[in-house]
Structures are given as C-alpha cells and as structure tokens.
Design an enzyme around this catalytic site. Structure first.
Site, mmCIF file in Angstrom:
data_model
loop_
_atom_site.group_PDB
_atom_site.id
_atom_site.type_symbol
_atom_site.label_atom_id
_atom_site.label_comp_id
_atom_site.label_asym_id
_atom_site.label_seq_id
_atom_site.Cartn_x
_atom_site.Cartn_y
_atom_site.Cartn_z
ATOM 1 N N TYR A 172 35.309 60.358 28.551
ATOM 2 C CA TYR A 172 34.384 61.577 28.930
ATOM 3 C C TYR A 172 34.538 62.556 27.411
ATOM 4 C CZ TYR A 172 34.135 60.051 33.685
ATOM 5 O OH TYR A 172 33.786 59.561 34.970
ATOM 6 N N CYS A 346 38.648 44.679 44.903
ATOM 7 C CA CYS A 346 37.077 44.091 44.845
ATOM 8 C C CYS A 346 36.191 44.917 44.133
ATOM 9 C CB CYS A 346 36.671 43.869 46.430
ATOM 10 S SG CYS A 346 36.334 45.033 47.359
ATOM 11 N N GLU A 412 35.974 32.657 68.195
ATOM 12 C CA GLU A 412 35.680 31.834 67.176
ATOM 13 C C GLU A 412 35.782 30.605 67.362
ATOM 14 O OE1 GLU A 412 35.014 30.767 63.656
ATOM 15 O OE2 GLU A 412 34.814 32.770 63.705
ATOM 16 N N GLN A 420 33.772 33.270 56.059
ATOM 17 C CA GLN A 420 33.512 32.915 54.710
ATOM 18 C C GLN A 420 34.446 33.615 53.812
ATOM 19 O OE1 GLN A 420 29.840 33.430 55.716
ATOM 20 N NE2 GLN A 420 29.780 31.454 56.600
#
Length: 643
Positions: A172, A346, A412, A420
């Site tokens: 900055y 992530c 499930e 996944q």
C-alpha cells in the site's frame, strides 16, 4: 498447556488480556460511505465473544480517495465517528481490546472503488493485480496525506478505539514509498533509505501529535516483500530500529505485496509452510525492546504457544484462523482442541470473494458475515430431517439442522463421509482439507445426528421413514464424455486415481487441465510418474485465482508434467491417446488414462423424489456443479432455515 498464550501483555499503557490477535482483514462489510454496518459490528463482536485478546480492524481509509475496496471502513470525516463508536462500545462489553488500522491504498486501488480518482503512488508504476496506471503523487499531496493520517487517528480515538495501527505493509502507499521496487523518485521522498522512510516519520509525528503519548500507535510492515528489487531483512532490521526510535509502541511484522508471483505470502495459501514468517519476526525482536507481532499460516494454538516459548514474538496474529473459528481462544483455554474449526488455507472465501468485489466468506465457516442475522435458538416443534449425501453440503445441512433441535439422519452410499472433498485432500499441499471433514464429523456425533454409511437412499426408504424434510446433497458424478475408447479398462476417473482405488501405470495421460485434472496430475507426478495433461482451453487451472494457480503450476513444472493446451482428446487407444491441435493429430503414449474433466450434477434421485414428495430441498452439486465453498454455504442455509 497455554501459560504464555493466555498471559497479558501491554502495548503502551493498554493491557491486552492475551497474546492472540485478530489481524486486519478486508471484509467489505461496511457501507460505501465508510460507516460501520450492523453486519460489520456483529462480525467483530463474534471474535470478542470468542476470547481474542486484540482485534485489529481492517484498513480504515484516511480520505475518500484512499480506499482499495468499495465497502471498507473510513474515518475521514466526523460524521463517520458515531457508527464506529457503536463498534467499539460493542467490543468493550467483553475483555478484548480493539485497534483501528489506518491506511492509504496508493496504487493498489482503482478509480472504480476510490471515488473515481486515478490512483496515486510514489512513481507511475501500476499494481500487478489492478494494473490501472497511477499518477505520481506531488509533495503538497504528500503533506496533505500526512495530515489526513493524523486526523484519522484522532477520529479513531474519539470513536473509542484502544489504539491505531499504521498500515505500511503489503504494497500500500506507505509501503510503496519505503521500497525501491516501487519508489523511483529523486526528490526528498526517494532514493536513500532516509528519504524513502521520511513519509513514515512524518505520519508518525502527525498521528502522535493528535492522539497523545499514552495512546498506542503501532506499525505493520512487510519485512520481506517477495518481489525482485523489494525489501529484504537487511533493510527491515534497520527500519525496525528506526520505528522504535521514533516512538512506535509495537511492530507488526508481516510479508509480501500484491501480485500473483509474489512469494511473500500476504495471505498465504496452503502451499506455504506454517508460520513461515516467524523467523523474520524473531530477528526483529532481538534488536528492539517493544512488542513484536508475527503472522502467516499460524492456525493452531499449540503452534502459537511454541512461538511465544521460543521468544520469537510477543503477539500471535491469526487472521484467517479467526474467520474459520471465532471461538478458537475460548476452546484453546479449555484445551478443547478437537472442537476447533481450523483454517485450511484454501483462500476461496476470504480472498476469492474480494477478487470479484464481494464480501468475504469462509468455506469451513459458512456463518461468516451472517452473525448479525442468525438465530440458533431451538425450534418449538422439531422436524424429522433426512439428508441424502455426506459431502460438505450435506454435512453442513445436518449440523445446522441439528443445532436448531431437529431430529437429523444422514445417509451416505459410500463407506466414508466427505464426498469429493475427501479426494480433494490428496493433491500436494492440500492435506489440511481433511481437517474440516474430521471436525464436522465430530460435531455431528456430539449433536446426535444419526449417520448411515454404505446406505443408498431409495423411494422406498423415504416412504418408510416419512421425514418432514428431505435434503438432497448428492453432489456430482465424474463427467465421462463420449470419447472413443473411454470404456477401456485402463481408463479411470481422477477421483479413483487420487483415492488409490485403482493402481496407475508409469505413463499417464490426464484428460482435463482444470482444477480436478491439474491437481491430479500434480499428485501423480510427485510419485515420479511420467504425466501429460491435455486441455482444450488455452491455459490450465482456469477456475483458480492467480496465487493458487502460480503455486500449483510450480509443482507441475518441478516434476516435469507435460502440458498440451488448446488440444482435444480424440480417441483412447490401448497404449496411448490420440489428440488433436493446431499441429494436427498425434498420439501420446500412456498405460493409464485419467479422466479429470470435472463433474455433472448427480440429481436422478432428486428428480424422482420431487415427483412424489413436496418436501424436497436440493442443494449444491446436485443442482449445479461448483465447489465446496458454495456447497457448505448452501448446506448451512438449508439446515438453518428449517422451521
């Protein structure tokens, strides 16, 4: 276990109750005029409730043209004080202290978010991300900005903040002046180090003159900037001594600046090691006598305690860790470590949303940003809820429905939970993804959710159970297009390759160079196999942000993965794959072919049930293939909304 972590420490005269700090993170939760919203206040209140010793707010713009994002906070006029006083009053109901970070975005802005003004910078060099040409700032403008910093700090004090942090890191405006990679001036604000830091000294003096000697004034700076020509530790050690000499009360040692190719890691992805900036902070701490903050990929309280025990820092910043679990300090203080919802690095919600101008979210904490409107109180009349699918969407739906007091059963068809997302943890550097599935599985057990594995749901089962609500979270199925030869025995899905369900040969061709195919290529290449990726688009990893793409591409290059872009798979042979591009048709030798072309919605059951039941809710990948960020959010919303 945490004697150091939960001991108090003073900054100037302000006593911080423990060493855990929420470092400044842009949320985009404020109003466009810089005032605090109820959403913004509730977001910070959750952290105060959670036991964080110090909360440092995001970049408060010092003037209306200093903003780097459209919906950040500001204290450039007196009318803004009242809303931020509501914030500090809220935080002070708890033990936490709150500092206001003040800044000017400089070239790391654009006219679309800073009031229509062309960005300014020490020199006319664009930000690598935003790429809008900045105008070289004039000396009278610098003098005004120095004044603006002081006035902003005074308003922060009037608003009830316990201190201010001058933001001179991450590329900055103030950081730009300090660095020869961005500052090419030859006047009194450029050239030698003393000239380049002149503006910092002037800002400090302006701030101190307005807030007084007993009000904490700290500075955040990048010890290592991560760009060619950027600052390294040799100069940063000199800066640290100067900052202490001038009178700053603490040093917040960070890293990096904007840009995909920056290896300083402002917001470090999972490809970076934990606590990678700690040694820089430790070097600084050796030569100053004021408190030192350290940051970057520190997400475990035991990791934080060890840093303090080694005397490498005085405060531990866990910005993203506080997003994932605002209650982390309270859980750590009772040594309830398995209930902590750990950050997985992530970047999908915390920075990914900002790239498109949105407010931040979090994959593992879908309640983030909704604190002000959520009601977790138990329902008066619990419903029976049947959830089909144990991926992230189904798991979140089960958790939130159970929190509300409903009787939840989850089915499930496979032998494990995670969908996944389980295989997503197999590529290099992504192992921490599994911590989210382990955490939520533990939560479901505590909440009494009945989980049935190896159980496929049928119409008959639904009729037998007769639930009040049915949530379909069956996710997606691997996309297997009608390529000639795709049914051959040596052709497998990316998921099977990752999970080790099928052994692969030594020569592998992967069809698909998006996130699924590309990361599978990295996984197999690290097993020292000969891997080729075939992708129809001009580049690989088209779905990924630039930082994650840069890091995964380095792995592909390191392990010699061959890349065929703008290339189509025509036919799969017994010993190779026929492909076609602008060069014509040719064959790539292979003894295993992996199909990594993504997923299609697995919605057959949903369509069947909707024909005979009016209580069916379909979410996430069963509607449209996306990612785990969308799945957890939709699952959370589905579970919490059941009345």
């Amino acid at each position: 276990m945490f004697k150091k972590l939960f001991s108090p420490q003073k900054i100037n005269v302000c006593e911080i109750p423990n060493r855990l700090a929420v470092t400044a993170m842009v949320t985009n939760y404020c109003s466009e005029d810089g005032t605090a919203t109820d959403r913004y206040i509730a977001y910070h209140e959750a952290k105060a409730k959670g036991g964080w010793g110090l909360i440092i707010t995001e970049d408060y713009a010092i003037n209306k043209n200093a903003m780097g994002y459209k919906y950040i906070a500001g204290l450039w006029n007196d009318e803004q004080i009242e809303s931020h006083k509501k914030l500090t009053d809220t935080i002070h109901k708890y033990e936490s202290k709150i500092f206001c970070q003040i800044y000017h975005a400089g070239r790391q802005s654009c006219s679309a978010v800073n009031g229509g003004m062309q960005p300014v910078a020490p020199s006319a060099i664009p930000c690598p991300w935003l790429r809008e040409l900045p105008r070289e700032i004039t000396i009278p403008e610098i003098e005004q900005i120095v004044q603006d910093f002081g006035d902003c700090a005074l308003r922060a004090k009037k608003a009830g903040f316990d201190g201010v942090e001058v933001h001179a890191a991450h590329g900055y405006l103030l950081a730009e002046f300090m660095s020869t990679y961005a500052n090419k001036r030859t006047d009194k604000y450029g050239g030698c180090l003393d000239n380049r830091v002149r503006i910092i000294k002037e800002v400090y003096e302006s701030v101190r003159s307005k807030v007084g000697k007993d009000f904490p004034v700290t500075i955040r700076f990048s010890a290592y900037e991560g760009f060619e020509g950027g600052r390294d530790m040799a100069e940063s050690r000199v800066l640290a001594k100067l900052f202490e000499k001038w009178g700053f009360d603490a040093l917040h040692v960070s890293n990096g600046a904007y840009g995909d190719h920056n290896d300083g890691g402002i917001v470090a992805p999972m490809y970076y090691p934990h606590a990678f900036g700690v040694d820089n902070a430790a070097e600084i701490k050796k030569i100053v006598n004021i408190p030192v903050f350290t940051v970057n990929r520190i997400n475990d309280p035991r990791m934080a305690e060890s840093i303090l025990e080694l005397d490498k820092a005085d405060f531990i910043g866990m910005g993203r860790g506080s997003l994932a679990d605002p209650d982390l300090p309270n859980k750590a203080s009772t040594e309830d470590l398995t209930s902590i919802r750990y950050c997985i690095g992530c970047l999908q919600g915390c920075t990914g949303s900002l790239y498109v101008g949105g407010p931040i979210t979090c994959l593992v904490n879908p309640s983030l940003g909704k604190e002000w409107e959520l009601d977790y109180s138990k329902v008066d009349e619990p419903k029976s809820v049947l959830i089909v699918g144990g991926g992230p969407g189904g798991l979140e739906a089960a958790r939130t429905a159970a929190i509300k007091g409903h009787k939840v059963s989850l089915y499930e068809k496979r032998s494990f939970l995670g969908g996944q997302f389980r295989s997503a943890a197999y590529p290099p550097c992504k192992g921490e993804l599994s911590t989210y599935i382990a955490w939520i599985t533990n939560e479901l057990n505590k909440l009494g959710v009945k989980v049935y594995l190896n159980s496929e749901v049928t119409n008959e089962l639904v009729d037998e159970k007769n639930p009040d609500v049915i949530i379909i979270a069956t996710g997606g199925a691997p996309l297997m297009p009608p390529i000639k030869g795709i049914d051959k025995p040596h052709v497998i899905s990316a998921e099977d390759a990752l999970l080790g369900n099928t052994a692969t040969g030594d020569k592998i061709v992967i069809a698909g160079g998006g996130e699924v195919g590309g990361e599978t290529a990295a996984h197999l290449a690290m097993q020292q196999k000969d891997v080729s990726v075939v992708e129809m688009c001009p580049s690989l990893f088209r779905e990924l942000d630039g930082v994650n793409k840069y890091n995964i591409m380095k792995i592909l290059d390191e392990y010699g993965v061959k890349k065929y872009t703008e290339t189509k798979v025509v036919e799969i042979l017994d010993e190779g794959v026929v492909v076609e591009n602008s060069r014509g048709k040719f064959t790539i030798s292979a003894d295993t072919v992996v199909i990594g072309l993504g997923y299609r919605p697995n919605n057959k059951l949903a369509e069947e049930l909707k024909e005979s039941h009016d209580n069916v809710v379909v979410i996430a990948g069963a509607v449209k293939t996306s990612n785990a960020l969308a799945a957890t959010r939709e699952g959370f919303d589905a579970g919490i909304s059941i009345k």
